[in-house]
Write a protein that holds these residues in place. Structure first.
Motif, short mmCIF file in Angstrom:
data_model
loop_
_atom_site.label_atom_id
_atom_site.label_comp_id
_atom_site.label_asym_id
_atom_site.label_seq_id
_atom_site.Cartn_x
_atom_site.Cartn_y
_atom_site.Cartn_z
N ASN A 126 -0.26 5.37 7.16
CA ASN A 126 0.95 6.01 6.65
C ASN A 126 0.58 7.11 5.67
O ASN A 126 -0.49 7.04 5.02
CB ASN A 126 1.87 5.00 5.97
N THR B 202 -5.11 2.90 3.69
CA THR B 202 -5.10 1.62 4.40
C THR B 202 -4.76 1.90 5.86
O THR B 202 -3.69 2.44 6.15
CB THR B 202 -4.06 0.64 3.81
N ALA C 252 0.84 -1.21 0.00
CA ALA C 252 0.00 0.00 0.00
C ALA C 252 0.87 1.25 0.00
O ALA C 252 0.57 2.24 -0.68
CB ALA C 252 -0.92 0.01 1.22
N ILE C 253 1.96 1.22 0.76
CA ILE C 253 2.88 2.37 0.79
C ILE C 253 3.58 2.51 -0.55
O ILE C 253 3.66 3.61 -1.12
CB ILE C 253 3.90 2.20 1.92
N SER D 65 7.70 9.11 2.76
CA SER D 65 6.55 8.60 3.51
C SER D 65 6.98 8.24 4.91
O SER D 65 8.17 8.03 5.19
CB SER D 65 5.93 7.38 2.81
N ASN E 183 2.58 1.50 -3.48
CA ASN E 183 1.62 1.95 -4.50
C ASN E 183 1.37 3.45 -4.39
O ASN E 183 1.27 4.15 -5.41
CB ASN E 183 0.29 1.20 -4.34
N ALA E 184 1.27 3.95 -3.16
CA ALA E 184 0.99 5.38 -2.96
C ALA E 184 2.16 6.25 -3.42
O ALA E 184 1.96 7.27 -4.09
CB ALA E 184 0.66 5.65 -1.50
N SER F 157 -5.68 6.41 7.37
CA SER F 157 -4.47 5.85 6.74
C SER F 157 -3.36 5.75 7.78
O SER F 157 -3.05 6.73 8.46
CB SER F 157 -4.00 6.73 5.58
N TYR G 273 -2.01 9.86 0.96
CA TYR G 273 -2.29 8.89 2.03
C TYR G 273 -2.47 7.50 1.43
O TYR G 273 -2.88 7.35 0.28
CB TYR G 273 -3.53 9.33 2.81
N THR G 274 -2.16 6.49 2.23
CA THR G 274 -2.19 5.12 1.72
C THR G 274 -3.60 4.54 1.61
O THR G 274 -3.78 3.51 0.95
CB THR G 274 -1.36 4.19 2.61
#
Length: 243
Positions: free
Chosen positions: A229, A200, A31-32, A142, A34-35, A227, A197-198
């Motif tokens: 993170n 997630t 998720a991180i 991040s 991808n963001a 989120s 923001y992630t």
């Protein structure tokens, strides 16, 4: 190491920092990744040179190679070069609490994914990344989100932010919020273009459950409060003075 630390003290500090880096594993979630990739592609889809600052075990590097196939990839970390790291990556070993052993204005894009919370001086880190960027270059960072509901509740109940408990210490030592990034980036001569923001995040006291998995409302629970993170995108002004 600097004028105040030498000899045995310098060795003790470096070994402590190396142990903390190994504790974290140098791996982040999909998720991180991808963001930060989405933010980077939107900012500059074809950078010529990229640095993964604080790369850890190098898990982000294949992702960068896939999304930026024409870029020359570099990585910097206190740890030794991983044995399985692809040959196309240039490795720079050094304690990132100090100046990196890299020339100024070397990179059009710098990633620092889940790094700043590991370092002792966030101002030094962001100044250093500003030094390494070319004019017009982009930095994507991040870190754990101190503004999430989970982190706010954890701080109120336990006196520390989420992901900064004893199990994460001494790997995680420096919590950061949006205002910190905005202020420090401005001091370093970087323009803070946006936060992201992630989408997630875990529900407090129910860490096996994500906000986003809640029935009916989960898909709408995104952004800062939901989120775990978040990230920031900085740009170095095109007319910035080279240091």
């Amino acid at each position: 190491m600097g004028p105040f630390f030498s000899g045995n003290w310098a060795m003790i500090i470096e070994e402590s920092r190396l142990a903390a880096a190994k504790q974290s594993g140098g791996i982040s979630s999909s998720a991180i990744y991808n963001a930060v990739i989405a933010a980077a592609v939107d900012a500059n889809p074809a950078p010529a040179t990229i640095l993964d600052f604080g790369t850890g075990s190098g898990q982000l590097l294949p992702v960068l190679a896939d999304h930026f196939p024409g870029a020359k990839l570099h990585a910097a970390d206190i740890m030794e070069r991983p044995a399985d790291l692809p040959e196309y990556v240039t490795w720079h070993r050094g304690d990132l609490n100090h100046e990196a052993p890299i020339a100024a204005a070397s990179f059009e894009m710098v990633f620092a994914v889940e790094v700043i919370e590991h370092l002792e001086n966030p101002r030094h880190m962001i100044r250093e990344i500003a030094r390494l960027l070319t004019p017009g270059g982009v930095a994507i960072m991040s870190t754990p989100n101190t503004g999430s509901i989970r982190s706010i509740v954890t701080f109120a109940a336990r006196g520390h932010h989420a992901q900064f408990d004893d199990s994460n210490y001494p790997a995680h030592i420096t919590p950061m919020g949006e205002v910190d990034f905005a202020r420090i980036g401005n001091e370093a001569g970087l323009k803070c273009e946006r936060f992201f923001y992630t989408a997630t995040g875990m529900v407090p006291k129910l860490l096996s459950l994500r906000w986003q998995d809640l029935p009916l409302v989960g898909k709408s629970l995104r952004g800062r409060r939901f989120s775990d993170n978040f990230g920031v995108l900085f740009r170095k002004p095109i007319d910035a003075r080279l240091i």
